[in-house]
Design a protein around this motif. Structure first.
Motif, PDB file in Angstrom:
ATOM      1  N   ILE A 139       0.905  -1.135  -0.175  1.00 36.88           N
ATOM      2  CA  ILE A 139       0.232  -0.132   0.251  1.00 36.88           C
ATOM      3  C   ILE A 139       1.002   1.027   0.222  1.00 36.88           C
ATOM      4  O   ILE A 139       0.256   1.857  -0.269  1.00 36.88           O
ATOM      5  CB  ILE A 139      -1.013  -0.024   1.211  1.00 36.88           C
ATOM      6  CG1 ILE A 139      -1.896  -1.249   0.518  1.00 36.88           C
ATOM      7  CG2 ILE A 139      -1.728   1.653   1.091  1.00 36.88           C
ATOM      8  CD1 ILE A 139      -2.447  -1.113   2.359  1.00 36.88           C
ATOM      9  N   LEU A 140       2.212   0.864   0.887  1.00 36.25           N
ATOM     10  CA  LEU A 140       2.485   2.857   0.791  1.00 36.25           C
ATOM     11  C   LEU A 140       3.618   2.917  -0.400  1.00 36.25           C
ATOM     12  O   LEU A 140       3.969   4.083  -0.702  1.00 36.25           O
ATOM     13  CB  LEU A 140       3.347   2.457   1.928  1.00 36.25           C
ATOM     14  CG  LEU A 140       4.120   3.791   2.585  1.00 36.25           C
ATOM     15  CD1 LEU A 140       3.284   4.960   2.581  1.00 36.25           C
ATOM     16  CD2 LEU A 140       4.682   3.515   3.438  1.00 36.25           C
ATOM     17  N   GLY A 141       3.866   1.563  -0.929  1.00 30.37           N
ATOM     18  CA  GLY A 141       5.094   1.624  -1.999  1.00 30.37           C
ATOM     19  C   GLY A 141       3.593   2.458  -2.866  1.00 30.37           C
ATOM     20  O   GLY A 141       4.482   2.870  -4.198  1.00 30.37           O
ATOM     21  N   ALA A 142       2.027   2.046  -3.736  1.00 31.79           N
ATOM     22  CA  ALA A 142       1.898   2.601  -4.323  1.00 31.79           C
ATOM     23  C   ALA A 142       1.412   4.295  -4.203  1.00 31.79           C
ATOM     24  O   ALA A 142       1.730   4.805  -4.683  1.00 31.79           O
ATOM     25  CB  ALA A 142       0.432   2.204  -4.216  1.00 31.79           C
ATOM     26  N   VAL A 143       1.191   4.292  -2.116  1.00 35.46           N
ATOM     27  CA  VAL A 143       1.042   5.540  -2.435  1.00 35.46           C
ATOM     28  C   VAL A 143       1.895   6.700  -2.566  1.00 35.46           C
ATOM     29  O   VAL A 143       2.469   7.993  -3.303  1.00 35.46           O
ATOM     30  CB  VAL A 143       0.786   5.873  -0.762  1.00 35.46           C
ATOM     31  CG1 VAL A 143       0.665   7.156  -0.235  1.00 35.46           C
ATOM     32  CG2 VAL A 143      -0.535   5.004  -0.716  1.00 35.46           C
ATOM     33  N   LEU A 144       3.434   6.171  -2.378  1.00 33.99           N
ATOM     34  CA  LEU A 144       4.619   6.555  -2.731  1.00 33.99           C
ATOM     35  C   LEU A 144       4.868   7.428  -3.799  1.00 33.99           C
ATOM     36  O   LEU A 144       5.277   8.275  -4.187  1.00 33.99           O
ATOM     37  CB  LEU A 144       6.036   6.472  -1.776  1.00 33.99           C
ATOM     38  CG  LEU A 144       7.274   6.685  -2.254  1.00 33.99           C
ATOM     39  CD1 LEU A 144       7.526   8.074  -0.762  1.00 33.99           C
ATOM     40  CD2 LEU A 144       8.688   5.655  -1.391  1.00 33.99           C
ATOM     41  N   LEU A 145       5.220   6.538  -4.893  1.00 37.31           N
ATOM     42  CA  LEU A 145       5.144   6.317  -6.559  1.00 37.31           C
ATOM     43  C   LEU A 145       3.874   7.325  -6.832  1.00 37.31           C
ATOM     44  O   LEU A 145       4.486   8.709  -7.506  1.00 37.31           O
ATOM     45  CB  LEU A 145       5.401   5.231  -7.305  1.00 37.31           C
ATOM     46  CG  LEU A 145       5.519   5.211  -8.666  1.00 37.31           C
ATOM     47  CD1 LEU A 145       7.172   5.873  -8.238  1.00 37.31           C
ATOM     48  CD2 LEU A 145       5.624   3.372  -9.267  1.00 37.31           C
ATOM     49  N   LEU A 146       3.007   7.335  -6.404  1.00 40.31           N
ATOM     50  CA  LEU A 146       1.515   7.817  -6.506  1.00 40.31           C
ATOM     51  C   LEU A 146       2.209   9.319  -6.660  1.00 40.31           C
ATOM     52  O   LEU A 146       2.252  10.475  -7.535  1.00 40.31           O
ATOM     53  CB  LEU A 146       0.690   8.139  -5.832  1.00 40.31           C
ATOM     54  CG  LEU A 146      -0.288   6.353  -6.821  1.00 40.31           C
ATOM     55  CD1 LEU A 146      -1.905   6.132  -6.507  1.00 40.31           C
ATOM     56  CD2 LEU A 146      -0.431   6.959  -8.207  1.00 40.31           C
ATOM     57  N   TRP A 147       2.384   9.529  -5.384  1.00 43.02           N
ATOM     58  CA  TRP A 147       2.949  11.267  -4.464  1.00 43.02           C
ATOM     59  C   TRP A 147       4.329  11.640  -5.752  1.00 43.02           C
ATOM     60  O   TRP A 147       3.922  12.622  -6.117  1.00 43.02           O
ATOM     61  CB  TRP A 147       3.398  11.068  -3.524  1.00 43.02           C
ATOM     62  CG  TRP A 147       1.585  11.833  -2.527  1.00 43.02           C
ATOM     63  CD1 TRP A 147       0.934   9.925  -1.820  1.00 43.02           C
ATOM     64  CD2 TRP A 147       0.582  12.438  -2.606  1.00 43.02           C
ATOM     65  NE1 TRP A 147      -0.178  11.376  -1.492  1.00 43.02           N
ATOM     66  CE2 TRP A 147      -0.600  12.130  -1.562  1.00 43.02           C
ATOM     67  CE3 TRP A 147       1.141  13.971  -2.956  1.00 43.02           C
ATOM     68  CZ2 TRP A 147      -0.419  13.430  -1.173  1.00 43.02           C
ATOM     69  CZ3 TRP A 147       0.485  15.147  -2.483  1.00 43.02           C
ATOM     70  CH2 TRP A 147      -0.981  14.033  -1.983  1.00 43.02           C
ATOM     71  N   ALA A 148       4.988  10.412  -5.573  1.00 48.56           N
ATOM     72  CA  ALA A 148       6.969  11.134  -6.745  1.00 48.56           C
ATOM     73  C   ALA A 148       6.006  11.258  -7.947  1.00 48.56           C
ATOM     74  O   ALA A 148       6.329  12.260  -8.466  1.00 48.56           O
ATOM     75  CB  ALA A 148       7.096   9.809  -6.568  1.00 48.56           C
ATOM     76  N   ASP A 149       5.104  10.458  -8.322  1.00 50.12           N
ATOM     77  CA  ASP A 149       4.582  10.916 -10.264  1.00 50.12           C
ATOM     78  C   ASP A 149       3.698  12.228 -10.005  1.00 50.12           C
ATOM     79  O   ASP A 149       3.957  13.384 -11.081  1.00 50.12           O
ATOM     80  CB  ASP A 149       3.542  10.376 -10.699  1.00 50.12           C
ATOM     81  CG  ASP A 149       3.485   9.920 -11.872  1.00 50.12           C
ATOM     82  OD1 ASP A 149       4.573  10.325 -12.898  1.00 50.12           O
ATOM     83  OD2 ASP A 149       2.189  10.085 -12.118  1.00 50.12           O
ATOM     84  N   LEU A 150       3.641  12.654  -9.411  1.00 45.81           N
ATOM     85  CA  LEU A 150       1.726  13.711  -9.384  1.00 45.81           C
ATOM     86  C   LEU A 150       2.936  14.924  -8.642  1.00 45.81           C
ATOM     87  O   LEU A 150       2.469  15.842  -9.434  1.00 45.81           O
ATOM     88  CB  LEU A 150       0.884  13.275  -7.778  1.00 45.81           C
ATOM     89  CG  LEU A 150       0.121  14.900  -7.369  1.00 45.81           C
ATOM     90  CD1 LEU A 150      -0.843  14.826  -8.835  1.00 45.81           C
ATOM     91  CD2 LEU A 150      -0.886  14.273  -5.765  1.00 45.81           C
ATOM     92  N   ILE A 151       4.077  14.913  -7.738  1.00 48.49           N
ATOM     93  CA  ILE A 151       4.836  16.061  -7.647  1.00 48.49           C
ATOM     94  C   ILE A 151       5.865  16.385  -8.836  1.00 48.49           C
ATOM     95  O   ILE A 151       6.289  17.621  -9.649  1.00 48.49           O
ATOM     96  CB  ILE A 151       5.835  15.899  -6.341  1.00 48.49           C
ATOM     97  CG1 ILE A 151       4.727  16.075  -5.242  1.00 48.49           C
ATOM     98  CG2 ILE A 151       6.245  16.834  -6.212  1.00 48.49           C
ATOM     99  CD1 ILE A 151       5.848  15.517  -3.680  1.00 48.49           C
TER     100      ILE A 151
END
Length: 303
Positions: free
Chosen positions: A291-303
């Motif tokens: 779950i946290l891996g998906a969250v981290l990558l989504l926010w990295a891509d979003l930023i």
């Protein structure tokens, strides 16, 4: 102990917030209610969203990128946690021990030396899986001393595999055409920008199967923390566990690398953060890392 019970639900809630933000933010801001309604075009008028064409970009561009980010991020986080539990070493990472580089080498070879048809998602997945598996097995064999994996040898073997793969990828860049070189350069940087529905379907199918199979091993990996001898006395088939955990982890990493390029950091840091939140129990660490891996990558891509 009580707070740890709410960690996984909190991560799920954070994941839902990340999904909403990824659908709304981009080159053009789309209100969350409109982005949500775009998933059901018949509701656009009721939601007060005046530009149906803009809403269609959610389905065509943002949704596949979002789903690919979830598949890749969760796969990298989960594979990192599984490999750290398998080798009983917090420094183990798919990139550090050469799995990512091996997958990238074989996928790059297919992109440069193969025809256009051979660069399809299933072919890239197969090539990446083969390369990652060869790299993982090589590192495991090189780091074994009298049947035990030595940590310094593991790190050195991973560095050596990374160096060899990096040199060969450089050679492929040298002999590639201008168009191939441009594609290869952007691909090796690691990005979700190439998200398409065929890639999402392949990545999603592989991730769902491999994730389910790894989570099924969570209890055995938790017992393995006690050591191979103690785990064997408790009825764990050590050799079978090693083969399955390694195979499924490589499958997750290979699917990520083949479709998005090399994305580092996620597989190393995410399991550490999850262990700080939920403790060392692999039955919580593995799903939490996904779950946290998906969250981290989504926010990295979003930023």
């Amino acid at each position: 102990m009580t707070a740890r019970r709410f960690t996984l639900p909190a991560l799920v809630a954070l994941g839902l917030i990340s999904v909403a933000m990824s659908l709304s933010f981009g080159a053009v801001w789309i209100a969350p209610r409109c982005a949500w309604s775009a998933l059901w075009p018949s509701d656009l008028g009721a939601a007060g969203c005046p530009d149906p064409q803009l809403m269609r970009t959610v389905l065509a561009l943002r949704l596949p990128r979002l789903l690919l980010g979830i598949c890749v991020g969760s796969g990298l986080g989960l594979s990192g946690a599984a490999l750290q539990g398998l080798f009983r070493n917090p420094l183990v990472d798919p990139g550090l021990i050469g799995v990512s580089s091996g997958a990238a080498l074989f996928a790059s070879t297919l992109m440069v030396l193969g025809s256009g048809a051979m660069s399809s998602p299933p072919m890239l997945l197969a090539a990446g899986f083969l390369g990652g598996l060869i790299a993982a097995v090589s590192v495991q064999r090189l780091s074994q001393v009298r049947g035990r994996i030595m940590v310094p040898a593991l790190i050195l073997a991973g560095v050596a595999i990374n160096a060899i793969a990096g040199a060969l990828i450089g050679l492929l860049s040298y002999i590639a055409s201008d168009a191939q070189l441009r594609s290869l350069t952007f691909w090796t940087l690691g990005s979700l920008s190439g998200a398409t529905w065929p890639r999402v379907l392949w990545a999603g199918g592989v991730s769902l199967v491999a994730t389910a199979l790894i989570l099924r091993l969570s209890s055995s990996l938790h017992v393995l923390v006690l050591g191979e001898s103690a785990a064997a006395h408790l009825g764990i088939a050590i050799d079978s566990l090693k083969r399955q955990a390694l195979l499924f982890s490589v499958l997750l990493v290979a699917s990520s690398v083949a479709l998005c390029g090399i994305i580092g950091f996620v597989g190393l840091i995410v399991p550490h953060v999850v262990r700080m939140l939920v403790g060392p129990d692999q039955r919580r660490v593995l799903p939490g890392s996904a779950i946290l891996g998906a969250v981290l990558l989504l926010w990295a891509d979003l930023i």
